[in-house]
Design a protein around this motif. Structure first.
Motif, PDB file in Angstrom:
ATOM      1  N   PRO A 115      32.133  38.552  46.985  1.00 10.58           N
ATOM      2  CA  PRO A 115      31.885  39.117  48.325  1.00 10.58           C
ATOM      3  C   PRO A 115      33.190  39.368  49.074  1.00 10.58           C
ATOM      4  O   PRO A 115      34.173  38.645  48.917  1.00 10.58           O
ATOM      5  CB  PRO A 115      31.051  38.032  49.018  1.00 10.58           C
ATOM      6  CG  PRO A 115      30.476  37.218  47.914  1.00 10.58           C
ATOM      7  CD  PRO A 115      31.460  37.284  46.794  1.00 10.58           C
ATOM      8  N   GLU A 116      33.175  40.387  49.913  1.00 11.91           N
ATOM      9  CA  GLU A 116      34.368  40.811  50.650  1.00 11.91           C
ATOM     10  C   GLU A 116      34.936  39.686  51.504  1.00 11.91           C
ATOM     11  O   GLU A 116      36.148  39.494  51.573  1.00 11.91           O
ATOM     12  CB  GLU A 116      34.041  42.037  51.525  1.00 11.91           C
ATOM     13  CG  GLU A 116      35.163  42.482  52.446  1.00 11.91           C
ATOM     14  CD  GLU A 116      36.458  42.861  51.717  1.00 11.91           C
ATOM     15  OE1 GLU A 116      37.530  42.671  52.294  1.00 11.91           O
ATOM     16  OE2 GLU A 116      36.371  43.323  50.564  1.00 11.91           O
ATOM     17  N   TYR A 117      34.089  38.883  52.155  1.00 15.75           N
ATOM     18  CA  TYR A 117      34.600  37.819  53.018  1.00 15.75           C
ATOM     19  C   TYR A 117      35.331  36.748  52.206  1.00 15.75           C
ATOM     20  O   TYR A 117      36.274  36.132  52.703  1.00 15.75           O
ATOM     21  CB  TYR A 117      33.487  37.204  53.880  1.00 15.75           C
ATOM     22  CG  TYR A 117      32.411  36.469  53.112  1.00 15.75           C
ATOM     23  CD1 TYR A 117      32.517  35.101  52.871  1.00 15.75           C
ATOM     24  CD2 TYR A 117      31.288  37.135  52.629  1.00 15.75           C
ATOM     25  CE1 TYR A 117      31.529  34.431  52.166  1.00 15.75           C
ATOM     26  CE2 TYR A 117      30.315  36.471  51.928  1.00 15.75           C
ATOM     27  CZ  TYR A 117      30.436  35.108  51.704  1.00 15.75           C
ATOM     28  OH  TYR A 117      29.461  34.442  51.004  1.00 15.75           O
ATOM     29  N   ILE A 118      34.958  36.546  50.948  1.00 13.58           N
ATOM     30  CA  ILE A 118      35.671  35.592  50.091  1.00 13.58           C
ATOM     31  C   ILE A 118      37.022  36.186  49.695  1.00 13.58           C
ATOM     32  O   ILE A 118      38.038  35.484  49.690  1.00 13.58           O
ATOM     33  CB  ILE A 118      34.845  35.242  48.838  1.00 13.58           C
ATOM     34  CG1 ILE A 118      33.521  34.573  49.217  1.00 13.58           C
ATOM     35  CG2 ILE A 118      35.640  34.375  47.875  1.00 13.58           C
ATOM     36  CD1 ILE A 118      33.680  33.206  49.845  1.00 13.58           C
ATOM     37  N   VAL A 119      37.064  37.474  49.382  1.00 16.76           N
ATOM     38  CA  VAL A 119      38.326  38.137  49.034  1.00 16.76           C
ATOM     39  C   VAL A 119      39.296  38.039  50.211  1.00 16.76           C
ATOM     40  O   VAL A 119      40.482  37.721  50.033  1.00 16.76           O
ATOM     41  CB  VAL A 119      38.080  39.606  48.626  1.00 16.76           C
ATOM     42  CG1 VAL A 119      39.391  40.347  48.443  1.00 16.76           C
ATOM     43  CG2 VAL A 119      37.235  39.679  47.373  1.00 16.76           C
ATOM     44  N   ARG A 120      38.815  38.300  51.434  1.00 18.12           N
ATOM     45  CA  ARG A 120      39.668  38.190  52.623  1.00 18.12           C
ATOM     46  C   ARG A 120      40.166  36.760  52.815  1.00 18.12           C
ATOM     47  O   ARG A 120      41.323  36.528  53.161  1.00 18.12           O
ATOM     48  CB  ARG A 120      38.913  38.654  53.868  1.00 18.12           C
ATOM     49  CG  ARG A 120      38.717  40.159  53.961  1.00 18.12           C
ATOM     50  CD  ARG A 120      38.258  40.608  55.344  1.00 18.12           C
ATOM     51  NE  ARG A 120      37.267  39.743  55.973  1.00 18.12           N
ATOM     52  CZ  ARG A 120      35.950  39.944  55.930  1.00 18.12           C
ATOM     53  NH1 ARG A 120      35.450  40.987  55.288  1.00 18.12           N
ATOM     54  NH2 ARG A 120      35.132  39.114  56.531  1.00 18.12           N
ATOM     55  N   SER A 121      39.311  35.795  52.570  1.00 19.80           N
ATOM     56  CA  SER A 121      39.685  34.388  52.727  1.00 19.80           C
ATOM     57  C   SER A 121      40.759  33.986  51.718  1.00 19.80           C
ATOM     58  O   SER A 121      41.726  33.301  52.075  1.00 19.80           O
ATOM     59  CB  SER A 121      38.458  33.498  52.560  1.00 19.80           C
ATOM     60  OG  SER A 121      38.818  32.143  52.591  1.00 19.80           O
ATOM     61  N   ILE A 122      40.618  34.416  50.496  1.00 15.86           N
ATOM     62  CA  ILE A 122      41.627  34.111  49.465  1.00 15.86           C
ATOM     63  C   ILE A 122      42.961  34.739  49.839  1.00 15.86           C
ATOM     64  O   ILE A 122      44.016  34.102  49.739  1.00 15.86           O
ATOM     65  CB  ILE A 122      41.146  34.588  48.076  1.00 15.86           C
ATOM     66  CG1 ILE A 122      39.946  33.748  47.618  1.00 15.86           C
ATOM     67  CG2 ILE A 122      42.267  34.527  47.051  1.00 15.86           C
ATOM     68  CD1 ILE A 122      39.254  34.269  46.379  1.00 15.86           C
TER      69      ILE A 122
END
Length: 143
Positions: A115-122
């Motif tokens: 998910p995009e929010y996980i990519v941003r968090s990483i």
């Protein structure tokens, strides 16, 4: 009372499932072909039975004489399942482990997209890791 127990025991015996005690057709299978060649650094064998079971395997030592010495094996086997389906399995076994392949084996589901929010968090964590890892920031975070 004794006759009641005897009759009850006879009824239980008559109702018991003893299908597993019967000899099936596979019990009388004969080996129709068998070959083996075993050497100090390699081997191979094959077999076939009268009821359709067959198998073969070969293997050899890799990196002989070194600390990384290991055996590499390739093989296959085949039999007919009770439902009539022919089960065929091929495999390799080496330093990467046992790796079977067959149409009857379960396969894992396709991986889902992150998910995009996980990519941003990483990405955020990677960019801010150096700043937050300094001893001064750890001291400030506690107080």
């Amino acid at each position: 009372m004794k006759s009641f127990v005897a009759v009850l025991a006879l009824v239980a015996l008559a109702a018991a499932d003893v299908a597993h005690l019967q000899r099936g057709a596979d019990a009388d299978a004969q080996i129709v072909k068998q070959e083996a060649d075993v050497g100090p650094e390699s081997f191979q064998y094959s077999y076939q039975t009268s009821n359709g079971i067959a198998g073969q395997e070969s293997g050899a030592l890799k990196n002989v004489g070194s600390e990384a010495e290991a055996i590499s094996v390739q093989g296959s086997n085949q039999y007919t399942a009770p439902g009539g389906e022919v089960i065929s399995l091929t495999y390799t076994a080496d330093e990467n482990g046992y790796q079977p392949q067959g149409a009857h084996l379960p396969t894992p589901p396709a991986p889902e997209a992150i998910p995009e929010y996980i990519v941003r968090s990483i990405k955020y964590n990677a960019e801010h890791a150096a700043r937050e890892a300094s001893p001064q920031s750890a001291y400030k975070a506690r107080f």
